[in-house]
Design an enzyme around this catalytic site. Structure first.
Site, PDB file in Angstrom:
ATOM      1  N   GLY A  13      66.908 115.335   5.132  1.00 45.15           N
ATOM      2  CA  GLY A  13      67.212 116.691   4.705  1.00 45.15           C
ATOM      3  C   GLY A  13      65.949 117.521   4.665  1.00 45.15           C
ATOM      4  N   ALA A  15      63.334 120.452   2.737  1.00 45.09           N
ATOM      5  CA  ALA A  15      62.651 120.529   1.448  1.00 45.09           C
ATOM      6  C   ALA A  15      63.631 120.990   0.378  1.00 45.09           C
ATOM      7  CB  ALA A  15      61.468 121.492   1.536  1.00 45.09           C
ATOM      8  N   ARG A  16      63.609 120.315  -0.757  1.00 42.85           N
ATOM      9  CA  ARG A  16      64.455 120.651  -1.912  1.00 42.85           C
ATOM     10  C   ARG A  16      65.943 120.628  -1.593  1.00 42.85           C
ATOM     11  NH1 ARG A  16      61.279 119.290  -5.815  1.00 42.85           N
ATOM     12  NH2 ARG A  16      59.384 120.516  -5.959  1.00 42.85           N
ATOM     13  N   SER A  17      66.330 119.728  -0.685  1.00 37.66           N
ATOM     14  CA  SER A  17      67.741 119.612  -0.316  1.00 37.66           C
ATOM     15  C   SER A  17      68.499 118.639  -1.210  1.00 37.66           C
ATOM     16  CB  SER A  17      67.863 119.155   1.144  1.00 37.66           C
ATOM     17  OG  SER A  17      67.306 117.855   1.300  1.00 37.66           O
ATOM     18  N   SER A  20      65.871 113.150  -2.615  1.00 37.25           N
ATOM     19  CA  SER A  20      65.366 112.144  -3.554  1.00 37.25           C
ATOM     20  C   SER A  20      66.375 111.853  -4.650  1.00 37.25           C
ATOM     21  CB  SER A  20      64.039 112.592  -4.163  1.00 37.25           C
ATOM     22  OG  SER A  20      63.052 112.675  -3.158  1.00 37.25           O
ATOM     23  N   ALA A  38      56.450 104.435  -3.297  1.00 40.68           N
ATOM     24  CA  ALA A  38      55.942 105.800  -3.193  1.00 40.68           C
ATOM     25  C   ALA A  38      54.874 105.874  -2.109  1.00 40.68           C
ATOM     26  CB  ALA A  38      55.364 106.241  -4.536  1.00 40.68           C
ATOM     27  N   HIS A  54      58.919 113.540  -9.970  1.00 34.68           N
ATOM     28  CA  HIS A  54      59.696 112.392  -9.475  1.00 34.68           C
ATOM     29  C   HIS A  54      59.641 111.232 -10.471  1.00 34.68           C
ATOM     30  CE1 HIS A  54      60.839 113.193  -5.153  1.00 34.68           C
ATOM     31  NE2 HIS A  54      60.213 114.292  -5.503  1.00 34.68           N
ATOM     32  N   ARG A  57      61.885 111.613 -13.567  1.00 33.88           N
ATOM     33  CA  ARG A  57      63.324 111.390 -13.396  1.00 33.88           C
ATOM     34  C   ARG A  57      63.689 109.922 -13.489  1.00 33.88           C
ATOM     35  NH1 ARG A  57      63.461 115.002  -8.695  1.00 33.88           N
ATOM     36  NH2 ARG A  57      63.592 113.139  -7.399  1.00 33.88           N
ATOM     37  N   ASP A  87      60.244 106.647  -0.719  1.00 30.31           N
ATOM     38  CA  ASP A  87      60.183 108.112  -0.758  1.00 30.31           C
ATOM     39  C   ASP A  87      58.729 108.529  -0.583  1.00 30.31           C
ATOM     40  OD1 ASP A  87      60.905 110.742  -1.041  1.00 30.31           O
ATOM     41  OD2 ASP A  87      61.718 110.538  -3.064  1.00 30.31           O
TER      42      ASP A  87
END
Length: 172
Positions: A13, A15-17, A20, A38, A54, A57, A87
């Site tokens: 996806g 960016a910011r879709s 993650s 990471a 990240h 979360r 990720d």
């Protein structure tokens, strides 16, 4: 969707879709412990803030392994059957390009590691090939290498998800 047995899910996806978050939810649907691999390197305050977001979360049950270059080793080093989230692949690719690594060999080694994984593996990557043609050779190389990487991993993957505005679109 990953199952408690071997599976490879590629989550792509922009960016910011929501890539993650979606990938984390796939892994968290499985029994812990979960391994988070990471690839980011914190070269500035903005990237440190992204990494902190990240990490914030992820709660108990997550084991973080930093692998900016040796992604194959991090995947292979996971205990058998452990759910693993990587990720992200585009940051890993950036690290390889900056290190002047053999990208084709690294891509092939990663595809082989995906074939050999014993548990659920979720890979997150930015789809960067949907925009304009970049204006410089390095950016065009990055875009092209990312496209090649995604094609090879999509072939190996049991599932491919494309994220748009936080919504998962099942591709495979």
């Amino acid at each position: 969707m990953p199952s408690p047995t071997r599976s490879v899910t590629l989550v792509l996806g922009g960016a910011r879709s929501g890539k993650s978050r979606h990938a984390e939810s796939l892994i968290e649907a499985l029994p812990a412990p979960w391994r988070y691999v990471a690839t980011a390197q914190a070269y500035d305050d903005e990237m440190r803030a992204r990494i902190a977001e990240h990490r914030g979360r992820r709660g108990a049950g997550w084991q973080t392994v930093d692998a900016p270059i040796d992604l194959v080793g991090a995947i292979a080093g996971a205990p058998a059957g452990t759910p693993v989230l990587v990720d992200c692949l585009t940051l890993w690719l950036t690290n390889l390009i900056l290190a002047e690594a053999d990208i084709a060999a690294a891509r092939a080694a990663l595809a082989e590691a995906c074939r050999r994984t014993t548990g659920p593996l979720v890979l997150v990557s930015n789809e960067v090939g949907l925009g304009i043609v970049p204006d410089n050779a390095l950016a065009r190389r990055f875009r092209d290498e990312a496209g090649r990487l995604h094609q090879e991993l999509a072939d190996v993957a049991t599932h491919v998800v494309f994220m748009v505005a936080g919504l998962p679109m099942i591709v495979k």
